[in-house]
Design an enzyme around this catalytic site. Structure first.
Site, PDB file in Angstrom:
ATOM      1  N   ASP A 167       1.412  34.334  -9.459  1.00 18.22           N
ATOM      2  CA  ASP A 167       0.337  33.511  -9.991  1.00 18.22           C
ATOM      3  C   ASP A 167       0.883  32.088 -10.151  1.00 18.22           C
ATOM      4  O   ASP A 167       2.032  31.794  -9.822  1.00 18.22           O
ATOM      5  CB  ASP A 167      -0.161  34.085 -11.319  1.00 18.22           C
ATOM      6  CG  ASP A 167      -1.620  33.743 -11.604  1.00 18.22           C
ATOM      7  OD1 ASP A 167      -2.092  32.704 -11.095  1.00 18.22           O
ATOM      8  OD2 ASP A 167      -2.272  34.486 -12.350  1.00 18.22           O
ATOM      9  N   TRP A 168       0.079  31.216 -10.693  1.00 11.87           N
ATOM     10  CA  TRP A 168       0.346  29.775 -10.782  1.00 11.87           C
ATOM     11  C   TRP A 168       1.683  29.464 -11.469  1.00 11.87           C
ATOM     12  O   TRP A 168       1.878  29.772 -12.629  1.00 11.87           O
ATOM     13  CB  TRP A 168      -0.798  29.121 -11.543  1.00 11.87           C
ATOM     14  CG  TRP A 168      -0.815  27.637 -11.589  1.00 11.87           C
ATOM     15  CD1 TRP A 168      -0.221  26.842 -12.517  1.00 11.87           C
ATOM     16  CD2 TRP A 168      -1.494  26.749 -10.686  1.00 11.87           C
ATOM     17  NE1 TRP A 168      -0.479  25.524 -12.259  1.00 11.87           N
ATOM     18  CE2 TRP A 168      -1.259  25.436 -11.139  1.00 11.87           C
ATOM     19  CE3 TRP A 168      -2.270  26.945  -9.547  1.00 11.87           C
ATOM     20  CZ2 TRP A 168      -1.785  24.312 -10.484  1.00 11.87           C
ATOM     21  CZ3 TRP A 168      -2.790  25.832  -8.914  1.00 11.87           C
ATOM     22  CH2 TRP A 168      -2.547  24.538  -9.369  1.00 11.87           C
TER      23      TRP A 168
END
Length: 743
Positions: free
Chosen positions: A305-306
């Protein structure tokens, strides 16, 4: 004749398998050739995902359309050989601008030496929400309330079509986390609290996205399962905070939904941003490699994820610098890094390979997985699309389906003395912060990450107030806001107008949010909204409470003041129209709760509680999982088992009659629960093991049949093996019960 058909089907399946095997062999050869030609920089580039924000001429600009900066793009593609891009800039783009972006990106990528197209990904989670004018469906939690696999699949098919219409072949969806913690800000992105429901609807959504073939055509997209795994179970309930989950619990509750979707061919997985038992999941080789890739035989690729590799340094403090964090994550089994705003990952990973700290075999494995997905979505043959192929974008059929699924999501929780449906000549006051707000209907991930601009972008759609005006007539409908989501506002006007009304439709709930900004300290509905409800009760007019919320906010203080309660969840662009038609009786509500609705902030249970949680009547939710009323009535009868003994390899058939005993057509979700009375691991009071949605005309009866196998009754024991133990079980369907034994 039957034998001939069987032989023919067998022949066709063998031919199909052979053709798929041949295609896969040909693709494997192409991948091998590419790998043999690629430099380490080119391979690491394939493992890198960059956010489009850093490639724009004016990053963060509200101007639409945003424009790509040729020099920034050249650095990304030509220098760092980046293989994947995500995101939208600041707000949703038009289809035309998406086409321009994708064509520009692919044109540059295909002029490179090895000519590998870029894989673009987007959070298309309730429709292609980052393309202007696309259909916005109900959020996942609302779709779960439909208990309708076919409609969930159809919504995903349309989402895939409209995402591919923007030339984007990959969506970061579905969310397969369990919505077990009501306070968690991402409950609305889940299919609820039950592992079986999440698994079944997850499979339907993946099939809708990807189609039924191993290769994905121009009308489908690759799915990405989020967030593998245990992400939703943080101790605090706050987003991205630590979880403590024994492996037995992981395997019993959190793994099955991912395993089910992987078994039907889900292409990609996004990894849990948090930590489990003190170990960040991005460094957990056991979870990422041993379980995901070896045990589950996952053939796709695992994506962070980010910024999650960088967060191993900045948040988790398990690595001294980004380079060490990269080594830990890649060696654990991460295949692609959502970096996403610089190129440190590329530089660090190239250095790690040259230093022998990350093996070339690990790099090749990751790149092979990524290239496989690029082949599967057809990027090598068609890196961009053809606009004329997508004439149904935001068309009549797509919006009709949106209305249909929304109609099956809305859940009627209370209807004292059959107040609803309302007669069309009633004088109605519509009030509350959610009454005249498209933001309240769509929630987060709607044109923007936080969903704050839906009132502008969806201004051609109907809010609840506008839709009620359309259905009941503007002369019969008045409006006053009465309160904001978190502050008093206009209370006296609402009270004054309530005196002239026959009934008050009170629309309460949540403002939009996504992820960490949605963290709250109290599950109770904000004080200003509760005060509005109490004040309106003094008018003596019956109150219909309409809830638009992404998680079950506590309303026990005001529920007794309301004659009817409608739970709309976050119903999307058709939500206003459907709520109005539910009030008028044009839609007969059939949704059922996909989570347990709590009564008190500190009494938070899942329906599959343990028997010890029922002591002294401590299990006392506002409404239980699976609860939902209708404008008609259903009678359950004649529950029958084909045998009182279940053995391995010999399933039991369960049948039950459902009769519509009311005076109008209705839909009913038939839920089958099983209780294990004695087990070596303390059993739950009951577990959902099957469900089916049916439609019945008044006076009609339908026999619904389920099969129960020993595998369905299994659980993970203390040795981490899935077992079904001999003993007595109780099956419950509606108010009907029967017992059987497993031997």
């Amino acid at each position: 004749m039957r034998n001939l058909i069987t032989v023919l089907l067998l022949f066709l399946s063998v031919v199909g398998f052979a053709q798929n095997r041949k295609a896969y062999n040909e693709i494997d050869k192409k991948i091998d050739k590419l790998l043999s030609e690629m430099t380490i920089q080119e391979k690491v580039g394939q493992m890198t995902q960059i956010a489009v924000e850093i490639l724009l001429k004016k990053p963060g600009s509200l101007t639409e359309p945003d424009e790509l900066d040729p020099e920034k793009l050249a650095q990304c593609i030509k220098k760092y050989k980046v293989g994947s891009i995500l995101n939208i800039g600041i707000t949703a783009q038009t289809r035309e601008n998406w086409h321009k972006w994708i064509e520009t990106i692919q044109d540059m990528a295909l002029k490179e030496r090895v000519k590998i197209p870029v894989l673009y990904g987007i959070d298309a989670i309730h429709g292609n929400n980052y393309t202007a004018n696309s259909v916005l469906f109900p959020q996942q939690i609302a779709q779960a309330a439909s208990f309708n696999r076919a409609l969930v699949k159809k919504a995903a098919e349309i989402t895939a079509y409209e995402t591919r219409a923007s030339f984007i072949p990959w969506t970061f969806s579905p969310v397969l986390d369990l919505g077990r913690k009501p306070i968690w800000s991402r409950v609305y992105e889940t299919f609820g609290e039950d592992p079986y429901l999440v698994s079944e609807l997850g499979k339907a959504m993946v099939t809708g996205y990807q189609g039924s073939s191993s290769s994905i055509d121009k009308y489908h997209v690759a799915a990405c399962l989020k967030h593998y795994m245990g992400y939703s179970m943080s101790l605090t309930g706050l987003d991205r905070t630590p979880a403590w989950i024994p492996e037995r619990e992981l395997r019993e509750y959190f793994l099955p939904s991912f395993a089910a979707a992987i078994a039907i061919g889900a292409k990609t997985v996004m990894v849990n941003s948090g930590e489990i038992n003190g170990v960040p999941v991005h460094t957990n080789k056991y979870i990422l490699t041993d379980v995901l890739k070896k045990e589950l035989k996952f053939k796709g690729f695992a994506l962070t994820d980010w910024m999650d590799i960088q967060f191993l340094v900045d948040r988790h403090h398990v690595a001294k610098d980004y380079k060490e964090a990269t080594m830990m994550a890649i060696n654990a089994g991460i295949d692609m890094s959502m970096v996403p705003v610089d190129y440190t990952f590329c530089d660090d990973l190239v250095a790690l390979v040259n230093e022998g700290k990350v093996s070339m075999s690990r790099i090749d494995d990751a790149v092979r997985r990524i290239l496989r997905v690029k082949f599967d979505v057809g990027l090598f043959d068609n890196p961009v699309g053809k606009a004329s192929d997508y004439k149904e974008f935001n068309g009549v059929a797509h919006n009709k389906t949106n209305y249909e699924i929304t109609s099956e999501c809305i859940t009627l929780l209370k209807n004292t003395n059959n107040l609803l449906p309302l007669k069309t000549d009633k004088k109605i006051l519509v009030t509350g912060p959610a009454a005249n707000s498209m933001v309240a209907l769509n929630g987060g991930w709607s044109r923007r990450w936080q969903g704050t601009n839906s009132d502008e972008t969806e201004k051609d759609k109907n809010t609840i107030y506008e839709a009620i005006q359309n259905v009941f007539g503007s002369k019969n409908v008045d409006f006053a806001q009465g309160a904001k989501f978190n502050a008093p506002s206009d209370l006296n006007t609402a009270l004054s107008k309530s005196e002239k009304a026959d009934v008050v439709v009170l629309c309460l709930g949540e403002d939009s949010y996504a992820e960490t900004p949605g963290n709250i300290q109290d599950l109770t509905l904000p004080a200003a909204q509760l005060e509005l409800a109490r004040a309106l009760k003094a008018s003596g007019k019956p109150i219909v409470l309409v809830l638009t919320e992404g998680r079950p906010r506590i309303i026990s203080a005001i529920e007794p003041l309301c004659s009817a309660v409608i739970h709309a969840y976050l119903p999307g662009n058709e939500g206003g129209n459907v709520v109005a038609n539910v009030l008028a009786g044009k839609v007969n509500p059939s949704g059922k709760l996909p989570y347990t609705y709590p009564r008190y902030p500190n009494y938070l249970f899942n329906y599959y509680r343990k028997y010890t949680e029922e002591v002294d009547n401590s299990y006392n939710p506002q409404w239980e999982f699976g609860y939902g009323l209708s404008y008609t009535t259903f009678k359950y009868s004649n529950l029958k088992l084909s045998s009182k003994v279940l053995t391995e390899g010999q399933p039991i058939t369960v049948s039950v009659d459902i009769t519509n005993t009311g005076n109008q057509m209705g839909k009913e979700s038939v839920l089958l629960f099983v209780s294990d009375l004695v087990a070596s691991i303390t059993p739950e009071a009951k577990r959902l093991r099957a469900f089916e949605k049916i439609s019945l005309e008044p006076g009609k009866t339908q026999t619904v049949t389920f099969k129960i196998t020993g595998e369905q009754l299994s659980f993970v024991d203390a040795t981490l093996k899935r077992v079904t133990e001999p003993g007595e079980f109780v099956v419950t369907v509606g108010d009907q019960k029967a017992t059987f034994n497993y031997r």
